[in-house]
Design an enzyme around this catalytic site. Structure first.
Site, mmCIF file in Angstrom:
data_model
loop_
_atom_site.group_PDB
_atom_site.id
_atom_site.type_symbol
_atom_site.label_atom_id
_atom_site.label_comp_id
_atom_site.label_asym_id
_atom_site.label_seq_id
_atom_site.Cartn_x
_atom_site.Cartn_y
_atom_site.Cartn_z
ATOM 1 C CB CYS A 133 -0.910 -0.013 1.232
ATOM 2 S SG CYS A 133 -1.922 1.455 1.375
ATOM 3 C CB CYS A 136 -0.547 2.474 4.035
ATOM 4 S SG CYS A 136 -2.072 1.836 3.357
ATOM 5 C CG ASP A 137 3.249 1.180 4.402
ATOM 6 O OD1 ASP A 137 2.804 1.655 5.465
ATOM 7 O OD2 ASP A 137 3.021 0.025 4.024
#
Ligand code: NAP
Length: 323
Positions: A133, A136-137
């Site tokens: 992701c 997300c990261d």
């Protein structure tokens, strides 16, 4: 007892909830404890959902769908289903907190789960440089070199997004031709931060505590070389999430839930399926939403044909208040 329980809260689940709620079926949505809102919660700008000419952020779109469902009376529970009992007129749904809910119909819209490469070190270093992701990261990789694995729409979207942070994004694909749409390809090819590595498969992920590099096998020469990266984003597609029902519902050869023609009817009476979990081909937010419409209408029709005795088992809030 409910008339409808919807399992899943992506575009299919919430659209089914909007339709079922507007049909006064008082649906309960089991939205998951962590992954509520589905895959769009992990994306950035969605440019191809109708009605948003300037694009919309994936999480914003899902919150709007949720609000729309709740506005018409859908109830949402943020928990995971641990057990489903689908046989018989009354279906039972057990949640992680131990609660058991009953319903006359189930709409199953659990979407799909990210595919893994299948390497031991991929699992070991998950969260330590290996990710599924970028939204997300991605911010952890400012001025770093990262690799994105895959050649489809997801891989190119992830790669383009990661250029906001990383200095170089290597797009590693096992063939020399991308599967992604022309629009995404054009954008990625024009991006100076994205470098394409063709005909390469990931053979190793290196690093003791964090990723320090990946071993890439050239599929034409058989030669393996190490690529120095601190992040590897795996974007090689997703598989339908059928683990809760694979021994109760008939599946297709592709592993999706089998439905009757263009309907959402599964092989079990009163159980309907929608979204990516029935779709091996298109997997778009808009097609999932349309599939949710079909499921809600099919459930409504099924309920309308049930005996009054069975229907009486499930009361709407208005009916309950009137008693
Ligand atoms: P996908 O279209 O199935 O593409 C998966 C990619 O990963 C392919 O290029 C495939 O290679 C590669 N791959 C699969 N298994 C692999 C393995 N074990 N090792 C290395 N490479 C592997 O999946 P997706 O990109 O996640 O897209 C899924 C669906 O969602 C598609 O229908 C897509 O159009 C849609 N989607 C749309 C958007 C958008 O419209 N903006 C964004 C994201 C996703 P091969 O090409 O060699 O098979």
């Amino acid at each position: 007892m409910r008339q409808v329980i919807i399992v899943g809260s992506g575009p299919a689940g919430y659209t089914a909830a909007i339709y079922a709620a507007r049909a006064n079926l008082n649906p309960l949505v089991i939205a998951s404890s962590v992954e509520f809102g589905g895959e769009l919660m992990k994306t950035t700008e969605v440019e191809n959902f109708p009605g948003f000419p300037d694009g919309v952020m994936g999480p914003d779109l899902m919150v709007k769908m949720q609000e729309q469902a709740e506005k018409f009376g859908a109830e949402i529970v943020y928990d995971d289903v641990t057990k489903l009992e689908l046989e018989g007129d009354v279906k039972r749904v057990t949640l992680g907190n131990g609660d058991v809910h009953e319903a006359l119909t189930i709409i199953y819209a659990t979407g799909s789960a990210y595919r893994k490469l299948g390497l031991d070190d991929e699992t070991r270093l998950s969260g330590y440089g290996v990710s599924w992701c970028a939204t997300c990261d991605g911010a952890f990789f400012k001025q770093k070199k990262v690799a994105v694995i895959g050649g489809g729409d997801s891989a190119l979207e992830e790669a383009t997004f990661l250029t906001r942070f990383a200095d170089i994004v290597y797009l590693v694909h096992r063939r020399n031709k991308l599967r992604a749409s022309a629009a995404l390809q054009d954008r990625a090819f024009a991006d100076p931060k994205i470098q394409f590595l063709w005909n390469k498969e990931v053979a190793h992920v290196y690093g003791d505590e964090k990723v320090t590099g990946i071993g890439l096998l050239d599929t034409e020469t058989g030669e393996e070389k190490t690529l120095d990266v601190t992040g590897m984003f795996v974007a090689i597609g997703a598989d339908p999430r059928t683990h809760l029902i694979h021994d109760q519902l008939e599946l297709t050869a592709e592993g999706t839930i089998k439905v009757d023609g263009r309907s959402s009817r599964t092989n079990v009476e009163g159980v309907f399926a929608a979204g990516d979990v029935i779709d091996p081909t298109y997997k778009q937010a808009a097609t999932a939403a349309g599939s949710g419409v079909v499921a809600a209408l099919d459930a409504e029709k099924y309920l309308a044909e049930l005996s009054p005795e069975l229907l009486a088992l499930a009361t709407t809030p208005a009916e309950a208040a009137a008693v």
